[in-house]
Design a protein around this motif. Structure first.
Motif, mmCIF file in Angstrom:
data_model
loop_
_atom_site.group_PDB
_atom_site.id
_atom_site.type_symbol
_atom_site.label_atom_id
_atom_site.label_comp_id
_atom_site.label_asym_id
_atom_site.label_seq_id
_atom_site.Cartn_x
_atom_site.Cartn_y
_atom_site.Cartn_z
ATOM 1 N N THR A 290 0.825 -1.211 0.000
ATOM 2 C CA THR A 290 0.000 0.000 0.000
ATOM 3 C C THR A 290 0.856 1.257 0.000
ATOM 4 O O THR A 290 0.349 2.350 -0.159
ATOM 5 C CB THR A 290 -0.879 0.048 1.262
ATOM 6 O OG1 THR A 290 -0.012 0.030 2.407
ATOM 7 C CG2 THR A 290 -1.814 -1.125 1.339
ATOM 8 N N GLY A 291 2.148 1.103 0.195
ATOM 9 C CA GLY A 291 3.031 2.255 0.253
ATOM 10 C C GLY A 291 4.204 1.938 1.141
ATOM 11 O O GLY A 291 4.161 0.957 1.890
ATOM 12 N N ALA A 292 5.267 2.721 1.050
ATOM 13 C CA ALA A 292 6.443 2.439 1.857
ATOM 14 C C ALA A 292 7.219 3.723 2.094
ATOM 15 O O ALA A 292 7.239 4.606 1.248
ATOM 16 C CB ALA A 292 7.332 1.415 1.158
ATOM 17 N N ALA A 293 7.850 3.801 3.272
ATOM 18 C CA ALA A 293 8.590 4.996 3.622
ATOM 19 C C ALA A 293 10.064 4.796 3.343
ATOM 20 O O ALA A 293 10.618 3.735 3.647
ATOM 21 C CB ALA A 293 8.397 5.297 5.098
ATOM 22 N N ASP A 294 10.660 5.803 2.756
ATOM 23 C CA ASP A 294 12.101 5.867 2.708
ATOM 24 C C ASP A 294 12.737 4.603 2.147
ATOM 25 O O ASP A 294 13.558 3.981 2.797
ATOM 26 C CB ASP A 294 12.601 6.114 4.147
ATOM 27 C CG ASP A 294 13.922 6.834 4.123
ATOM 28 O OD1 ASP A 294 14.131 7.630 3.193
ATOM 29 O OD2 ASP A 294 14.728 6.588 5.025
ATOM 30 N N VAL A 295 12.346 4.223 0.955
ATOM 31 C CA VAL A 295 12.917 3.035 0.339
ATOM 32 C C VAL A 295 13.805 3.453 -0.836
ATOM 33 O O VAL A 295 13.662 4.538 -1.377
ATOM 34 C CB VAL A 295 11.846 2.064 -0.175
ATOM 35 C CG1 VAL A 295 11.138 1.389 0.966
ATOM 36 C CG2 VAL A 295 10.847 2.770 -1.075
ATOM 37 N N THR A 296 14.718 2.556 -1.182
ATOM 38 C CA THR A 296 15.596 2.815 -2.319
ATOM 39 C C THR A 296 15.351 1.763 -3.389
ATOM 40 O O THR A 296 15.253 0.580 -3.085
ATOM 41 C CB THR A 296 17.069 2.797 -1.869
ATOM 42 O OG1 THR A 296 17.246 3.825 -0.906
ATOM 43 C CG2 THR A 296 17.996 3.052 -3.047
ATOM 44 N N VAL A 297 15.220 2.228 -4.605
ATOM 45 C CA VAL A 297 14.963 1.338 -5.727
ATOM 46 C C VAL A 297 16.042 1.598 -6.777
ATOM 47 O O VAL A 297 16.424 2.746 -7.000
ATOM 48 C CB VAL A 297 13.571 1.615 -6.336
ATOM 49 C CG1 VAL A 297 13.311 0.751 -7.559
ATOM 50 C CG2 VAL A 297 12.475 1.396 -5.296
ATOM 51 N N ALA A 298 16.517 0.519 -7.385
ATOM 52 C CA ALA A 298 17.497 0.680 -8.460
ATOM 53 C C ALA A 298 16.912 0.134 -9.743
ATOM 54 O O ALA A 298 16.303 -0.922 -9.749
ATOM 55 C CB ALA A 298 18.778 -0.073 -8.112
ATOM 56 N N GLY A 299 17.068 0.863 -10.811
ATOM 57 C CA GLY A 299 16.547 0.379 -12.081
ATOM 58 C C GLY A 299 16.914 1.304 -13.211
ATOM 59 O O GLY A 299 17.659 2.261 -13.043
ATOM 60 N N MET A 300 16.358 0.981 -14.377
ATOM 61 C CA MET A 300 16.678 1.764 -15.562
ATOM 62 C C MET A 300 15.551 2.757 -15.835
ATOM 63 O O MET A 300 14.384 2.422 -15.700
ATOM 64 C CB MET A 300 16.842 0.835 -16.770
ATOM 65 C CG MET A 300 17.363 1.535 -18.010
ATOM 66 S SD MET A 300 17.302 0.454 -19.470
ATOM 67 C CE MET A 300 18.964 -0.197 -19.483
ATOM 68 N N LYS A 341 9.604 13.754 -14.300
ATOM 69 C CA LYS A 341 8.639 12.683 -14.085
ATOM 70 C C LYS A 341 9.114 11.542 -14.967
ATOM 71 O O LYS A 341 9.137 11.680 -16.184
ATOM 72 C CB LYS A 341 7.238 13.121 -14.504
ATOM 73 C CG LYS A 341 6.652 14.203 -13.592
ATOM 74 C CD LYS A 341 5.412 14.810 -14.197
ATOM 75 C CE LYS A 341 4.168 14.016 -13.844
ATOM 76 N NZ LYS A 341 2.949 14.718 -14.345
ATOM 77 N N ALA A 342 9.526 10.458 -14.332
ATOM 78 C CA ALA A 342 10.150 9.388 -15.107
ATOM 79 C C ALA A 342 9.542 8.040 -14.780
ATOM 80 O O ALA A 342 8.914 7.864 -13.734
ATOM 81 C CB ALA A 342 11.645 9.364 -14.833
ATOM 82 N N VAL A 343 9.734 7.089 -15.683
ATOM 83 C CA VAL A 343 9.382 5.698 -15.407
ATOM 84 C C VAL A 343 10.671 4.943 -15.168
ATOM 85 O O VAL A 343 11.569 4.960 -16.009
ATOM 86 C CB VAL A 343 8.630 5.048 -16.587
ATOM 87 C CG1 VAL A 343 8.382 3.573 -16.317
ATOM 88 C CG2 VAL A 343 7.325 5.770 -16.857
ATOM 89 N N LEU A 344 10.769 4.319 -13.998
ATOM 90 C CA LEU A 344 11.943 3.539 -13.651
ATOM 91 C C LEU A 344 11.530 2.075 -13.567
ATOM 92 O O LEU A 344 10.472 1.761 -13.028
ATOM 93 C CB LEU A 344 12.481 4.021 -12.307
ATOM 94 C CG LEU A 344 13.762 3.375 -11.840
ATOM 95 C CD1 LEU A 344 14.760 4.471 -11.532
ATOM 96 C CD2 LEU A 344 13.549 2.552 -10.608
ATOM 97 N N ASP A 345 12.352 1.183 -14.106
ATOM 98 C CA ASP A 345 11.967 -0.228 -14.171
ATOM 99 C C ASP A 345 13.130 -1.090 -13.701
ATOM 100 O O ASP A 345 14.263 -0.885 -14.124
ATOM 101 C CB ASP A 345 11.602 -0.556 -15.624
ATOM 102 C CG ASP A 345 11.080 -1.967 -15.786
ATOM 103 O OD1 ASP A 345 9.937 -2.119 -16.215
ATOM 104 O OD2 ASP A 345 11.825 -2.928 -15.504
ATOM 105 N N ASP A 346 12.842 -2.035 -12.810
ATOM 106 C CA ASP A 346 13.916 -2.892 -12.309
ATOM 107 C C ASP A 346 13.760 -4.337 -12.773
ATOM 108 O O ASP A 346 14.390 -5.240 -12.245
ATOM 109 C CB ASP A 346 13.997 -2.821 -10.779
ATOM 110 C CG ASP A 346 12.836 -3.528 -10.104
ATOM 111 O OD1 ASP A 346 11.859 -3.881 -10.800
ATOM 112 O OD2 ASP A 346 12.907 -3.744 -8.876
#
Lengths: 439, 303
Positions: A290-300, A341-346
């Motif tokens: 439902t949502g998350a605080a302070d997370v890091t995502v890596a992707g293109m 505004k970007a789309v990031l995909d992992d």
């Protein structure tokens, strides 16, 4: 579903229809509705109650909860509880003075304060058991408050016996921070305080101090608010015996006060630096939550969307102007801003990311003034979006921020973003050795 | 839900081996191909070497076809007149180039005997070799994870999406895994493992050589680059000396920079005691790295 699983639901139906039918008959009916007609459980139960002449109005639309499981913000809760106290008070409402009831209600799991806002024709007796549907829960100083409003149905329930718990709340469940979800209820948490600051907020009895910050363990990090001065210091490792999980737009946060015991933990614990080394969260995990605080995502970055680059905002409401016009305030002198505004995909899912001016400037290597100058020189404000697209599309980045989820999937407001180090030789070598060893 | 489809990272071998198509028939509903390793693919991202590009249509109604090579095979890209944006993107490129391509899986199967999987590009960008190595690494990790997932699914009787999800795999993965397990017979997992190992060795090559992990003597004979069996690729250990020799050879033969006929290279290599099979292996490695390409059939050119 076997008979045993159905049993609590049969109980609820029996309660609503009374002695008109036998339990066996209800069980058989429920089974038929579920397996032959494939109705969902709620519809099946409602239909049966209606058929046997029960008050489907009085029948709880969703499952009853124990008081200890009710979280602040729940808009429709059903429960049975024993009235421990009933007080009367006159308040000034919108339609003049009105009478309300307030007091405490309890069951085996918790004792909670309640307020009944609509008292006309309502009789509450101390010591009686009531069945309540459609109440709503709010929060006051990190405690759950029950509210009985106009939509709430209250019925005296003489059949249920309730042993009110001696301990006025359910014991908090020990959890890892990474596991905390918006509906976790009460939890016990151990972690290191990564940051803490004092804030003064207006309260009923004048301004009061609260302490908020971030606490982390090896599985994750979460924002907290402490309603008393517990002398929390940055870098302390503490155990918080009981904290309420609140959620803001689905993002969980911790809230605790005097009732929480705070113990300092001695001995070895991962350092702040180790805890700050972020583990990447998979986008599919975010999509399913439902949502998350302070997370890091890596992707293109697969796409730099329309609306990125140089934009002008309404000085009144900060909305982005369309052709110099604000949707609300009409023609205004816009204030320049930069955003992406970007789309990031992992590989497991796509995340929409919104990046602010600061991040945009650093990724682009240009200040906002330089961007304005550039746009003016070519007489096209869209040129910056083009440059961002050129620079960022198909680049590998890591982004950190809060994530909300809606029907279009997860969306992050980024707090930090940076291009990834592309040198994989060492990682490849390590993985190769692992694989060869396991062969 | 209008959630955007993820872009899968997978090697062309896995993608091209997909023979299970999912079309719901509903308008605007996504279509998928399901690979033997359980990837339920609508979109992919590929970083590799664009080796060829040609217009197989006419000038008026163009149909661009391109090949993008990864460590052990190629993806095909296609775009026709109804994809003007994709066409424009492709027309700008001059092979060989490192490219990053994001696109949707397309199945072309005019009859039972022909089946061609391709990517319809949404985005094509030039890039550098670093991004290509990064992609290869990520793709190795992703492939290994699917291999692990499939080995778990194979133990289930019957395979269940719920059970797979309980193991921590994303929903889309679990769905694909169960579909694949029910549809594909005798999936050659070892071939995919070998492919991953070979790809990892390639991107780790320098440092691995230093610690003596590669035994050049042990290499076995492989056939033409495109027909190389995946299981044999594992053994494709080519020394840097051999690569250099062949590069030098082609350089000296290609005086006008228009490429050299393969036969010429074979003849010249024979004099240096490199036989045809070995030469084919070296070609495969150089092409995989993007240093060599085949602009027209039968001719080789250095990048």
């Amino acid at each position: 579903m076997n008979d045993e699983d159905l049993s609590p639901h049969v109980d609820e139906i029996m309660e609503a229809v009374g002695d008109k039918v036998s339990r066996a008959e209800v069980t058989a009916e429920l089974k038929k509705y579920l397996t032959v007609f494939r109705l969902n459980l709620q519809t099946a139960k409602k239909t049966i109650v209606k058929r046997f002449g029960g008050e489907s109005e009085a029948y709880p639309v969703s499952n009853r909860k124990k008081l200890g499981a009710i979280a602040p913000g729940e808009m429709s809760v059903n429960f049975v509880g024993k009235l421990l106290s009933v007080n009367e008070k006159e308040i000034d409402g919108k339609g003049g003075r009105k009478k309300i009831y307030y007091g405490l209600i309890g069951d085996e799991t918790a004792v909670l304060p309640y307020t009944a806002w609509e008292t006309e024709g309502l009789k509450l007796e101390k010591g009686s058991v009531i069945s309540v549907r459609n109440a709503y829960a709010t929060e006051y100083q990190s405690k759950v408050q029950l509210n009985f409003g106009a939509r709430t149905g209250i019925k005296k329930d003489d059949t249920t016996r309730i042993e009110v718990s001696e301990i006025p709340s359910v014991p908090a469940r020990p959890v890892k921070i990474g596991e905390i979800a918006a509906d976790s209820g009460r939890v016990e948490v151990t972690g290191r305080i990564l940051s803490v600051e004092k804030k003064i907020i207006p309260g009923e009895e004048g301004p009061r101090e609260i302490f908020s910050g971030i606490i982390a363990d090896e599985t994750g990090r979460i924002r907290f608010t402490c309603w008393r001065d517990a002398r929390l210091k940055q870098d302390d490792v503490v155990k918080i015996s009981s904290a309420a999980v609140r959620s803001w737009k689905g993002i969980p946060q911790l809230s605790f006060d005097e009732s929480a015991e705070i113990t300092r933990i001695k001995g070895s614990y991962p350092t702040a630096k180790e805890l700050s080394t972020r583990k990447f969260v998979e986008v599919s995990k975010l999509s399913e939550g439902t949502g998350a605080a302070d997370v890091t995502v890596a992707g293109m970055i697969l796409q730099v969307k329309e609306g990125s680059g140089l934009v002008f905002r309404c000085p009144e409401c900060k909305r982005v102007l369309q052709k110099g016009t604000c949707r609300i305030h009409g023609k205004v002198e816009g204030v320049a801003d930069l955003r992406i505004k970007a789309v990031l995909d992992d590989g497991t899912g796509a995340l929409s990311v919104v990046m602010n001016r600061e991040i945009t400037e650093s990724l682009l290597g240009m200040s906002i003034d330089e961007c304005i100058e550039k746009a003016r020189s070519v007489m096209d404000y869209d040129v910056i979006r083009g440059m961002l697209d050129e620079r960022l599309t198909t680049k590998e980045v890591e982004v950190t921020g809060n994530v909300t989820v809606d029907e279009y999937g997860p969306m992050m407001i980024a707090r930090e973003a940076r291009l990834m180090d592309l040198d994989v030789r060492e990682k490849a070598e390590k993985l190769l050795l692992e694989l060869e060893e396991s062969e | 839900m209008n959630v955007r489809e993820p872009a899968w990272r997978m090697f062309s071998k896995e993608f091209n081996a997909a023979t299970l198509d999912l079309t719901s028939g509903e308008e605007r509903a996504p279509t998928y191909v399901v690979t033997p390793l359980g990837a339920k693919v609508n979109r992919v991202v590929v970083v590799g070497v664009m080796t060829e590009i040609e217009n197989i249509g006419t000038k008026e109604s163009p149909m661009m076809r391109a090949r993008v090579a990864d460590p052990a095979g190629s993806y095909y890209l296609s775009a026709g007149q109804f994809q003007p944006d994709s066409l424009t993107l492709l027309k700008e490129l001059k092979p060989p180039e490192f490219v990053a391509v994001v696109g949707k899986a397309r199945v072309y199967a005019p009859d039972d005997n022909i089946r061609l999987l391709s990517i319809r590009p949404e985005t094509v960008r030039r890039c550098g070799p670093e991004l290509r190595d990064f992609w290869v690494y990520e793709t190795c990790v992703s492939t290994l994870r699917r291999l692990e997932m499939m080995s778990e699914v194979m133990k289930m009787h019957p395979p269940s999406v719920e059970e797979v999800r309980k193991l921590g795999y994303p929903k889309l993965w679990a769905e694909g895994a169960v579909l694949a397990a029910n549809y594909y017979k005798d999936i050659d997992f070892e071939a995919y493992e070998a492919l991953v190992l070979a790809a990892l060795r390639e991107i780790a090559s320098k440092s691995v050589e230093e610690i003596g992990e590669i035994d050049v003597e042990e290499s076995v004979v492989a056939s033409d680059s495109d027909e190389v069996e995946v299981s044999e690729l594992e053994e494709l250990d080519i020394s840097e000396d051999e690569e250099k020799t062949v590069i030098q050879l082609i350089k000296s033969l290609d005086k006008e920079g228009k490429g050299v006929a393969i036969e010429e290279v074979i003849a010249a290599a024979k004099k240096k005691n490199i036989d045809k099979e070995r030469l084919d292996e070296i070609f495969a490695v150089l092409m995989g790295k993007g240093e060599l390409f085949e602009p027209v059939l039968g001719r080789l050119k250095l990048a």
